[in-house]
Each structure stands twice: as structure tokens, then as C-alpha cells.
Motif scaffolding. Sequence first.
Motif, mmCIF file in Angstrom:
data_model
loop_
_atom_site.group_PDB
_atom_site.id
_atom_site.type_symbol
_atom_site.label_atom_id
_atom_site.label_comp_id
_atom_site.label_asym_id
_atom_site.label_seq_id
_atom_site.Cartn_x
_atom_site.Cartn_y
_atom_site.Cartn_z
ATOM 1 N N THR A 64 0.829 -1.201 0.000
ATOM 2 C CA THR A 64 0.000 0.000 0.000
ATOM 3 C C THR A 64 0.865 1.253 0.000
ATOM 4 O O THR A 64 0.605 2.199 -0.744
ATOM 5 C CB THR A 64 -0.936 0.003 1.222
ATOM 6 O OG1 THR A 64 -1.778 -1.140 1.168
ATOM 7 C CG2 THR A 64 -1.787 1.258 1.278
ATOM 8 N N GLN A 68 0.979 4.133 -2.877
ATOM 9 C CA GLN A 68 0.727 5.541 -2.558
ATOM 10 C C GLN A 68 1.904 6.415 -2.979
ATOM 11 O O GLN A 68 1.712 7.530 -3.466
ATOM 12 C CB GLN A 68 0.454 5.708 -1.060
ATOM 13 C CG GLN A 68 -0.929 5.278 -0.654
ATOM 14 C CD GLN A 68 -1.184 5.453 0.833
ATOM 15 O OE1 GLN A 68 -0.254 5.451 1.646
ATOM 16 N NE2 GLN A 68 -2.440 5.606 1.195
ATOM 17 N N ASN A 71 1.631 7.023 -6.615
ATOM 18 C CA ASN A 71 0.596 8.038 -6.874
ATOM 19 C C ASN A 71 1.126 9.444 -6.581
ATOM 20 O O ASN A 71 0.848 10.385 -7.329
ATOM 21 C CB ASN A 71 -0.661 7.766 -6.044
ATOM 22 C CG ASN A 71 -1.429 6.571 -6.553
ATOM 23 O OD1 ASN A 71 -1.274 6.161 -7.691
ATOM 24 N ND2 ASN A 71 -2.252 6.000 -5.693
ATOM 25 N N PRO A 117 -2.188 12.048 1.724
ATOM 26 C CA PRO A 117 -2.446 10.849 2.544
ATOM 27 C C PRO A 117 -1.281 10.556 3.487
ATOM 28 O O PRO A 117 -0.150 10.956 3.244
ATOM 29 C CB PRO A 117 -2.603 9.743 1.497
ATOM 30 C CG PRO A 117 -1.827 10.221 0.320
ATOM 31 C CD PRO A 117 -1.955 11.714 0.323
ATOM 32 N N ASP A 119 0.969 7.505 5.448
ATOM 33 C CA ASP A 119 1.358 6.142 5.101
ATOM 34 C C ASP A 119 0.508 5.151 5.911
ATOM 35 O O ASP A 119 -0.216 5.556 6.825
ATOM 36 C CB ASP A 119 2.865 5.939 5.277
ATOM 37 C CG ASP A 119 3.329 5.927 6.721
ATOM 38 O OD1 ASP A 119 2.494 5.904 7.643
ATOM 39 O OD2 ASP A 119 4.551 5.944 6.938
ATOM 40 N N TYR A 125 4.237 11.200 4.822
ATOM 41 C CA TYR A 125 5.275 10.820 3.869
ATOM 42 C C TYR A 125 6.378 11.873 3.888
ATOM 43 O O TYR A 125 6.123 13.060 4.093
ATOM 44 C CB TYR A 125 4.703 10.682 2.457
ATOM 45 C CG TYR A 125 3.992 9.373 2.239
ATOM 46 C CD1 TYR A 125 4.708 8.203 2.001
ATOM 47 C CD2 TYR A 125 2.610 9.304 2.280
ATOM 48 C CE1 TYR A 125 4.062 7.003 1.814
ATOM 49 C CE2 TYR A 125 1.960 8.105 2.091
ATOM 50 C CZ TYR A 125 2.693 6.955 1.858
ATOM 51 O OH TYR A 125 2.054 5.760 1.681
#
Length: 160
Positions: A64, A68, A71, A117, A119, A125
Motif C-alpha cells: 500500500t 501511494q 501516486n 495521505p 502512510d 510521507y
Amino acid sequence: MLHRNLEQNATASAVRRTRQARRKGRRAGFTLVEMLVVLAIIGSIVGLVGPRVLNYLSESKVKTAQIQMENLASALDLFYLDAGRYPSTEEGLSALVQRPAGVSSWSGPYLKSAGVPKDPWGHAYLYRAPGQSGPYDVGSMGPEGREGSAGALSRAAKEK
């Protein structure tokens, strides 16, 4: 005498019924040994299956995080196409959702979510521009929550 025989028969049958009920009551439950055997079987199944499930869970969190970061890299590339540069370290990844000062050709937000988002472990991040091996680095602190830890992940942009 007949009355006495009837009384003795009634008493004897009542005693028999009581004994049978006691025997049935003893047979209705499980013994301690049976319960221990069942608990040992359940414990061994949990002992074998539990670590595998936890391993799959940790692997899925790593995957995941990698997705991410990909992205975020795509969104950074879109920012680059519009602004002609990548966001600075000070602007950070928030430049993908809010127009930074001094950027006139911003066509964002570049992320579908309302914010940047976190992590899978709940940490922000990491972003650095310029990066160590490219124009930027995007990374995660991993499950330990420390930069440079054994579980930390990173993605470096390739030189353009």
C-alpha cells in the motif's frame, strides 16, 4: 399388603428414575481431558495460522505504501508539467493540494483526496527536493516511525 407392595414398587421406581437421571446428568457434559484436547487443537491451529495472517498484513501495508508513493510521484510529475519545477522541500507535498505562493500556472489539486495521505502506519510521507538521486525523493518512515529504519521505504524520481 397390596397397598404396601404398591408403595414399595412406587418407591423403587422413583429410586430407579433418580439414579437414571444422575447417570444421564454425568454423561451430558464434557470431561476435563476432552476440554484440554480441544483447547490444545485450537491453540495449535492459532499458532500455525496467526503468524501467516500477520505476515500478510504487514506485506499488504508495504505494498500500500509503495502504491501511494507511486501516486504521489505521478502527482509530482503533473505539478512539474504545470509549474515547470517540482515543489521545494519547504512547500512539501501539500503543494499538490493547495497552490503554493509564487506559482501562477497551478492546475491542481493533483491528488484525489482532500489532503496528502498518510502512510499505512499513520505517519506523514517524507519529501525532499532536490533528492539524493533525482529531482526529488518521496519516502515513508515504515512501521517503526523513524527515518532510516529497517522498514523504511523510499522512491526516488528518475532524472528527467
